[in-house]
Design an enzyme around this catalytic site. Structure first.
Site, PDB file in Angstrom:
ATOM      1  N   SER A   1      41.114  39.314  46.993  1.00  0.00           N
ATOM      2  CA  SER A   1      40.831  38.619  45.736  1.00  0.00           C
ATOM      3  C   SER A   1      39.804  37.494  45.943  1.00  0.00           C
ATOM      4  CB  SER A   1      42.151  38.113  45.144  1.00  0.00           C
ATOM      5  OG  SER A   1      42.007  37.800  43.787  1.00  0.00           O
TER       6      SER A   1
ATOM      7  N   GLU B   1      42.804  47.352  37.567  1.00  0.00           N
ATOM      8  CA  GLU B   1      42.364  45.973  37.777  1.00  0.00           C
ATOM      9  C   GLU B   1      41.164  45.637  36.901  1.00  0.00           C
ATOM     10  OE1 GLU B   1      42.087  44.243  41.552  1.00  0.00           O
ATOM     11  OE2 GLU B   1      42.872  45.960  42.656  1.00  0.00           O
TER      12      GLU B   1
ATOM     13  N   HIS C   1      46.273  44.775  40.879  1.00  0.00           N
ATOM     14  CA  HIS C   1      45.523  43.848  41.724  1.00  0.00           C
ATOM     15  C   HIS C   1      46.315  43.481  42.984  1.00  0.00           C
ATOM     16  CE1 HIS C   1      42.697  40.701  42.694  1.00  0.00           C
ATOM     17  NE2 HIS C   1      43.622  39.772  42.667  1.00  0.00           N
TER      18      HIS C   1
END
Lengths: 296, 296
Positions: A143, A237, A267
């Site tokens: 991320s 996502e 995610h």
């Protein structure tokens, strides 16, 4: 096959959504509190270390290794810490058969761009200074950590120092301008992240700097000459298009790129590998990729 | 590492460019003559077979297997045959540990869209009729064969029949409208294909049908519910963007997609595996992917 596991995870994510648009101290308490409860393999012995002036957690390889995974955790630049991510970083390194150094880089809003990136770069330089060869270092992040790992490759390139052996990007947040088509098309199915939450993270991180700066949004970087990349992303996502566009951009620049899009995955699903077999499968895939690229 | 091999291949491609814009009979003689000279593992025993009314070459798996690779060769829809491609198709199947059936589908301009696709579909149905389970069939193709393999997935979906276990797409030609950005940006470095040559192939294949038809340009298809895909492409291809856009489209539709962009590689480089280690490496990677998806 794992629909029960996945339904359970989706239920958990929906029941306790992480809203990055509330004050950072609040979301930090909530998020860091949640991940601190995630089970971690009890055989892992983490030790606190400072390398290149950056503090973090170190984990030795299962067998003696001359290689190391430099791990950069996620959390929208606002939250997260090496303790809460020690399960994920430890699992990735152990699957790869290498040592691991996971860093507590400076977070926003207290510390703004490029403080976090500077810490990542200092840690990389510290590993080189400690005798690790660039060809035996792999950088990895999930991320926001994927953003920093990519920006680190571009920063290393700018300094003329050797690239690491590879970069592992898990659901990377590569575009802080949020121009990807899936920001909207996956908005209804992504129950981990929202455009609004990411915008809040970006605003607090950037503090007025341009989101178009390639060191802030590495999607816009020039990848010629950078390290091979493994990109892992889920189909559900809002950041999916960050990964697919990154593969296109880096591939066109002659980077060795492998992109794997996992159907139905949310995610950063390998953070939940303790409850989801696809998380474990993905970690094993990363391990195979990393161990093929570095010395034992 | 393999720069000598690669330079030799690039020199060979540049010295004998295949111009798909000259009359098909001429380019067929030239192209088919060239690939007929490519060395093939002498241990392979191909046999002629007709399955589903489609003739082709069959190769038994190294050890008895209940799975089969349905191979669809490339050649801009105009040229190529199972004999010239037997090295590539045989290598892929042997690396995968499965049987192989490579088909001599009908070529343009004599036979126009969708004749070739109809043959691919008939062969797939023939394998099912012969007792092969869909879950033990993998379809594969290079270049124009990648186009047909993708269109076959869409056609199978339209019939409501079960999807195969997977699809392997090598440098696929997925967009006959040629709208990809690399059609231009890689024009100078691709010494295998040209926009003009591909346009000639597309025109002769389509014979007036629309290039936007998803069965002609499968990039524009709806991939929800289709088989997992492995896409292999080189960075030096005008068709690079066909692969990167395909990964984005299929991934968004929740297909399990793996895309690997190989730096410096020209179009369809595994056809030259006898002289290029990256061709052998790619074939090994395909073998690992296929064998993980089907029964022994």
């Amino acid at each position: 096959m794992t629909s029960d596991e996945l339904a359970q995870l989706r239920g958990m994510l929906a029941a306790a959504p992480v809203d990055f648009s509330i004050p950072a101290l609040e979301v930090r308490a909530m998020f860091d509190g949640m991940i601190a409860t995630f089970p971690v393999d009890e055989s892992y012995s983490f030790v606190e270390k400072t390398i290149g002036g950056v503090s973090g957690l170190w984990l030795d390889a299962p067998r003696k290794s001359s290689s190391v995974l430099l791990y950069i955790h996620g959390g929208a630049m606002l939250v997260g810490n090496t303790f809460g991510f020690r399960g994920l970083s430890g699992n990735l390194a152990q699957a790869s058969g290498v040592n691991m150094f996971s860093i507590d880089y400076r977070l926003a809003p207290e510390h703004k761009f490029p403080a976090a990136l500077d810490d990542c770069h200092a840690a990389y330089e510290g590993l080189l200074a400690d005798g690790y060869k660039a060809e035996n270092i792999v950088v990895a992040g999930d991320s926001a950590g994927g953003n920093l790992a990519l920006s680190l490759l571009l920063k290393i390139k700018a300094t003329g120092k050797p690239q690491p052996a590879g970069a592992v990007l898990l659901s990377p947040w590569a575009d802080l301008t949020h121009s990807g088509a899936t920001m909207k098309s996956k908005g209804d199915v992504d129950n981990s992240l929202s455009h609004k939450g990411l915008q809040s993270g970006a605003d607090q991180y950037l503090g007025g700097a341009s989101a178009s700066d390639p060191l802030a949004s590495p999607l816009f970087g020039d990848y010629s000459g950078v390290a091979p990349m493994l990109i892992e992303v889920g189909s559900e996502e809002i950041l999916l298009a960050d990964s697919t566009r990154l593969a296109a951009v880096a591939g066109e620049a002659k980077v060795d790129v492998t992109l794997h899009v996992w159907p139905e995955m949310p995610h950063d699903w390998s953070l939940f590998s303790f409850m989801l077999s696809e998380g474990r499968d993905m970690i094993a895939e990363v391990g195979t990729w990393v161990s093929a690229r570095v010395a034992k």
